[in-house]
Design an enzyme around this catalytic site. Sequence first.
Site, PDB file in Angstrom:
ATOM      1  N   CYS A   2      13.655 -19.877  -9.085  1.00 14.67           N
ATOM      2  CA  CYS A   2      14.286 -20.869  -8.120  1.00 14.67           C
ATOM      3  C   CYS A   2      13.431 -20.742  -6.816  1.00 14.67           C
ATOM      4  O   CYS A   2      12.638 -19.915  -6.582  1.00 14.67           O
ATOM      5  CB  CYS A   2      15.487 -20.357  -7.502  1.00 14.67           C
ATOM      6  SG  CYS A   2      16.830 -20.057  -9.029  1.00 14.67           S
ATOM      7  N   ARG A  35       9.576 -25.024  -8.529  1.00 16.53           N
ATOM      8  CA  ARG A  35      10.321 -24.048  -9.144  1.00 16.53           C
ATOM      9  C   ARG A  35      11.532 -24.035  -9.822  1.00 16.53           C
ATOM     10  O   ARG A  35      12.011 -23.341 -10.453  1.00 16.53           O
ATOM     11  CB  ARG A  35      10.341 -22.891  -7.936  1.00 16.53           C
ATOM     12  CG  ARG A  35       8.842 -22.478  -7.509  1.00 16.53           C
ATOM     13  CD  ARG A  35       9.049 -21.373  -6.329  1.00 16.53           C
ATOM     14  NE  ARG A  35       9.798 -20.252  -6.776  1.00 16.53           N
ATOM     15  CZ  ARG A  35       9.142 -19.113  -7.345  1.00 16.53           C
ATOM     16  NH1 ARG A  35       7.768 -19.121  -7.208  1.00 16.53           N
ATOM     17  NH2 ARG A  35       9.779 -18.288  -7.720  1.00 16.53           N
ATOM     18  N   TRP A  83      16.768 -23.247 -10.156  1.00 14.82           N
ATOM     19  CA  TRP A  83      16.502 -23.301 -11.880  1.00 14.82           C
ATOM     20  C   TRP A  83      17.535 -22.569 -12.443  1.00 14.82           C
ATOM     21  O   TRP A  83      17.598 -21.225 -12.395  1.00 14.82           O
ATOM     22  CB  TRP A  83      14.921 -22.534 -12.062  1.00 14.82           C
ATOM     23  CG  TRP A  83      14.742 -22.701 -13.476  1.00 14.82           C
ATOM     24  CD1 TRP A  83      14.708 -21.799 -14.617  1.00 14.82           C
ATOM     25  CD2 TRP A  83      14.274 -24.012 -14.494  1.00 14.82           C
ATOM     26  NE1 TRP A  83      14.262 -22.095 -15.872  1.00 14.82           N
ATOM     27  CE2 TRP A  83      13.952 -23.655 -15.603  1.00 14.82           C
ATOM     28  CE3 TRP A  83      14.242 -25.447 -13.979  1.00 14.82           C
ATOM     29  CZ2 TRP A  83      13.574 -24.499 -16.799  1.00 14.82           C
ATOM     30  CZ3 TRP A  83      13.657 -26.144 -15.019  1.00 14.82           C
ATOM     31  CH2 TRP A  83      13.409 -25.885 -16.337  1.00 14.82           C
ATOM     32  N   ASN A 109      17.192 -15.856  -5.939  1.00 18.86           N
ATOM     33  CA  ASN A 109      16.469 -16.332  -7.301  1.00 18.86           C
ATOM     34  C   ASN A 109      16.390 -15.043  -8.034  1.00 18.86           C
ATOM     35  O   ASN A 109      16.146 -13.675  -7.548  1.00 18.86           O
ATOM     36  CB  ASN A 109      14.786 -16.473  -6.510  1.00 18.86           C
ATOM     37  CG  ASN A 109      13.812 -16.636  -7.724  1.00 18.86           C
ATOM     38  OD1 ASN A 109      14.203 -16.875  -8.892  1.00 18.86           O
ATOM     39  ND2 ASN A 109      12.764 -16.300  -7.362  1.00 18.86           N
ATOM     40  N   GLY A 110      16.311 -15.212  -9.373  1.00 22.54           N
ATOM     41  CA  GLY A 110      16.565 -14.116 -10.190  1.00 22.54           C
ATOM     42  C   GLY A 110      17.814 -13.960 -11.094  1.00 22.54           C
ATOM     43  O   GLY A 110      18.444 -14.740 -11.338  1.00 22.54           O
ATOM     44  N   GLU A 499      -1.078 -23.150 -33.330  1.00 26.22           N
ATOM     45  CA  GLU A 499      -0.949 -23.238 -31.874  1.00 26.22           C
ATOM     46  C   GLU A 499      -2.046 -23.236 -31.023  1.00 26.22           C
ATOM     47  O   GLU A 499      -2.434 -24.068 -30.056  1.00 26.22           O
ATOM     48  CB  GLU A 499      -0.051 -22.032 -31.357  1.00 26.22           C
ATOM     49  CG  GLU A 499       0.089 -22.019 -29.747  1.00 26.22           C
ATOM     50  CD  GLU A 499       1.054 -23.172 -29.055  1.00 26.22           C
ATOM     51  OE1 GLU A 499       1.257 -24.259 -29.717  1.00 26.22           O
ATOM     52  OE2 GLU A 499       0.915 -23.356 -27.683  1.00 26.22           O
ATOM     53  N   LYS A 503      -3.226 -26.823 -28.992  1.00 26.16           N
ATOM     54  CA  LYS A 503      -3.765 -26.531 -27.513  1.00 26.16           C
ATOM     55  C   LYS A 503      -5.032 -27.451 -27.097  1.00 26.16           C
ATOM     56  O   LYS A 503      -5.285 -28.294 -26.319  1.00 26.16           O
ATOM     57  CB  LYS A 503      -3.712 -25.054 -26.708  1.00 26.16           C
ATOM     58  CG  LYS A 503      -2.585 -24.442 -26.699  1.00 26.16           C
ATOM     59  CD  LYS A 503      -1.554 -24.637 -25.564  1.00 26.16           C
ATOM     60  CE  LYS A 503      -0.786 -25.648 -25.976  1.00 26.16           C
ATOM     61  NZ  LYS A 503       0.431 -25.570 -26.422  1.00 26.16           N
ATOM     62  N   GLU A 506      -4.665 -31.209 -27.810  1.00 28.38           N
ATOM     63  CA  GLU A 506      -3.901 -31.956 -26.666  1.00 28.38           C
ATOM     64  C   GLU A 506      -4.513 -32.207 -25.539  1.00 28.38           C
ATOM     65  O   GLU A 506      -4.526 -32.890 -24.482  1.00 28.38           O
ATOM     66  CB  GLU A 506      -2.563 -31.705 -26.671  1.00 28.38           C
ATOM     67  CG  GLU A 506      -2.084 -30.373 -26.355  1.00 28.38           C
ATOM     68  CD  GLU A 506      -0.669 -29.935 -26.210  1.00 28.38           C
ATOM     69  OE1 GLU A 506       0.233 -30.894 -26.054  1.00 28.38           O
ATOM     70  OE2 GLU A 506      -0.415 -28.803 -26.147  1.00 28.38           O
ATOM     71  N   HIS A 522      -8.941 -22.723 -51.069  1.00 28.78           N
ATOM     72  CA  HIS A 522      -8.367 -23.656 -51.644  1.00 28.78           C
ATOM     73  C   HIS A 522      -8.688 -25.046 -51.130  1.00 28.78           C
ATOM     74  O   HIS A 522      -8.077 -26.080 -51.624  1.00 28.78           O
ATOM     75  CB  HIS A 522      -6.761 -23.685 -51.685  1.00 28.78           C
ATOM     76  CG  HIS A 522      -6.572 -22.045 -52.261  1.00 28.78           C
ATOM     77  ND1 HIS A 522      -6.213 -22.036 -53.726  1.00 28.78           N
ATOM     78  CD2 HIS A 522      -5.876 -21.142 -51.814  1.00 28.78           C
ATOM     79  CE1 HIS A 522      -5.918 -20.685 -54.131  1.00 28.78           C
ATOM     80  NE2 HIS A 522      -5.602 -20.162 -52.813  1.00 28.78           N
ATOM     81  N   LYS A 625       5.980 -34.693 -21.057  1.00 30.12           N
ATOM     82  CA  LYS A 625       6.341 -33.404 -21.355  1.00 30.12           C
ATOM     83  C   LYS A 625       7.590 -33.368 -21.969  1.00 30.12           C
ATOM     84  O   LYS A 625       7.942 -32.396 -22.964  1.00 30.12           O
ATOM     85  CB  LYS A 625       6.773 -33.134 -19.746  1.00 30.12           C
ATOM     86  CG  LYS A 625       7.294 -31.464 -19.692  1.00 30.12           C
ATOM     87  CD  LYS A 625       6.111 -30.381 -20.223  1.00 30.12           C
ATOM     88  CE  LYS A 625       6.465 -29.171 -20.246  1.00 30.12           C
ATOM     89  NZ  LYS A 625       5.852 -28.254 -21.054  1.00 30.12           N
TER      90      LYS A 625
END
Length: 630
Positions: A2, A35, A83, A109-110, A499, A503, A506, A522, A625
């Site tokens: 947060c 945040r 958040w 926060n936490g 992955e 990356k 994109e 193969h 996103k």
Amino acid sequence: MCGIVGYVGHSSGRVNVGHGALDVVLEGLRRLEYRGYDSAGVAVVADGTISSRKKSGKLSNLLAELEEKPLPDSVTGIGHTRWATHGGPTDQNAHPHLSDGGKLALIHNGIIENFAELKLELLEKGTVFASETDTEVAAALLGDIFRNQLNGDASNGGLTKAMQLACQRLEGAFTLLAVHADQPDVVVAARRNSPLVVGLGEGENFLGSDVSGFIDYTRRAVELGQDQIVTITADTVEITDFFGAPAQGKEYHVDWDPASAEKGGYPSFMEKEIHDQPDAVANTLLGRSDLDGKLTLDEMRIDPEHLKKINKIIVLACGTSAYSGQVAKYAIEHWCRIATEVELSHEFRYRDPIVDENTLIVSISQSGETMDTLMAVRYAKEQGAKTLSICNTNGSTIPRESDAVLYTHAGPEIAVASTKAFLAQITAAYLLGLYLAQLRGNKFQGEIKDILADLGKVPAKIQQVLDHVDEIKDLARSMAGAKSVLFLGRHVGFPVAMEGALKLKELAYIHAEGFAAGELKHGPIALIEEGQPVFVVVPSPRGRNSLHAKVVSNIQEVRARGAKTIVIAEEGDEAVKAYAEHVFYIPETPTLLAPLLAAVPLQIFALELATAKGYDVDQPRNLAKSVTVE
Ligand code: M6R
């Protein structure tokens, strides 16, 4: 993750020229909104009372509320942008939370790990709670200590003393900021494993989760240490430890411009988020097991008896989230002996899948809003399956519609390319695997504890990788002209290779493919020609089944055909050196945990190469996103 702001000034200062505590706090929140944007709230101390407003949704909702119901002028204020972790993104769960009969306001926060036990204790004393948050428990504890243990004595730093006593009882990660109506010129804050910075002004002082909370007003900042409490007034800043012993912070000058301050000084959100990864993994592990390694997944609302009967898991996800599912499959099958399939959400419901009440659907989504995944989860529910969501966004649609939720605590991911969410998803899926193994008796408690201990060491190892990225950055810049890059891996290294390729596609708009190294012969080996760059994710030489030797052979095969080989290998793996143009070492870790380290250099490579080409790494072309269309 947060955003937190605190301010104390003099009435002869900003208030005098129409900029009271509220304006300063709101400006800080605007800069800290990256945040978290599940809710926002403020509290000011004026005329011997606390006045507070809070609203779910973005900061703009709070601003509208303040327009309608203004707050009085004040020199002392705190503000929060949330958040969500404990409790959904509602008005009630928004911060500040009040206690001591409305005289004390607290923001946080936490994650307070022992909130359940403290809540029980406070409930027994008659405390009434209005929210589902761990924060309200901290507020109630602080209020109870101030009122009952210190007899509401505000003289001689009553709120600071109360904060010290409260922090001695709190476990987990937290930054707390509190104001009290009886100490109108003071903000008291505490930090453990969560960020907090002091801003030093002339006749005013500030607090922020990071310097962007006050960068418009001062460049003089003080970094606080672990387990410290700071009390600010307009003219003083006093720091102690949790037991009242005087302590020191480290003063420094902030030379970032306001825009880069929001990105923690990094040039892009993506780079910042890559560097957030040690915290993303650590926070996802936080509060989920006791000292004996017993897992308690508090968002798990499926009857444990039912989970014992599960005979198949289907992981549903898209893009990077699907690759995290593919990594997790190896661990879940190994630990729980439950057959686990991983399927792209958009393919799932068009193939008449075999799903019944003994199937557990595990959806993985950073946003919780991906339409393909949502539709697949709905379809599976209709077929009678139980659904569990691994998600980073509290209160989003997929977790809301699922039978159970396991939140990743990576904090908001702003860059379109997923990085920290990927590592947090693997971590959460591993916790799920261990939980199922514990429940079904596939593993002894001691074994689970050992794996959790290994997971606990991962954040520091990610940091080690992040501390040595210069060479991979140099390589990336030198390869800005590459037309195609291939990625090879085996076992858990295979999804990491895919992955790595995603990356690069994109971000740098380069053709890239990830292959299972064993599949080369193969067909894909036909792609290899002189100078073709090939990344190879090499398993640990300490691993089982001579996998290492097989991958080394694969490297030799492509090299013999002219490939330029770039190898990610475990520290101490000397065998790969002879076959690689470049070797990037990652710290030793058990095979199943290696993806949490091996993915990092690949992220850095794609980021740096795209940057060298001059592309916008936070918002690559053609992408969004959150993909909320099918
Ligand atoms: O929000 P989700 O995790 O459901 O999103 C899934 C994919 O769209 C996402 O991972 C996408 O592949 C990213 N851009 C990858 O970096």
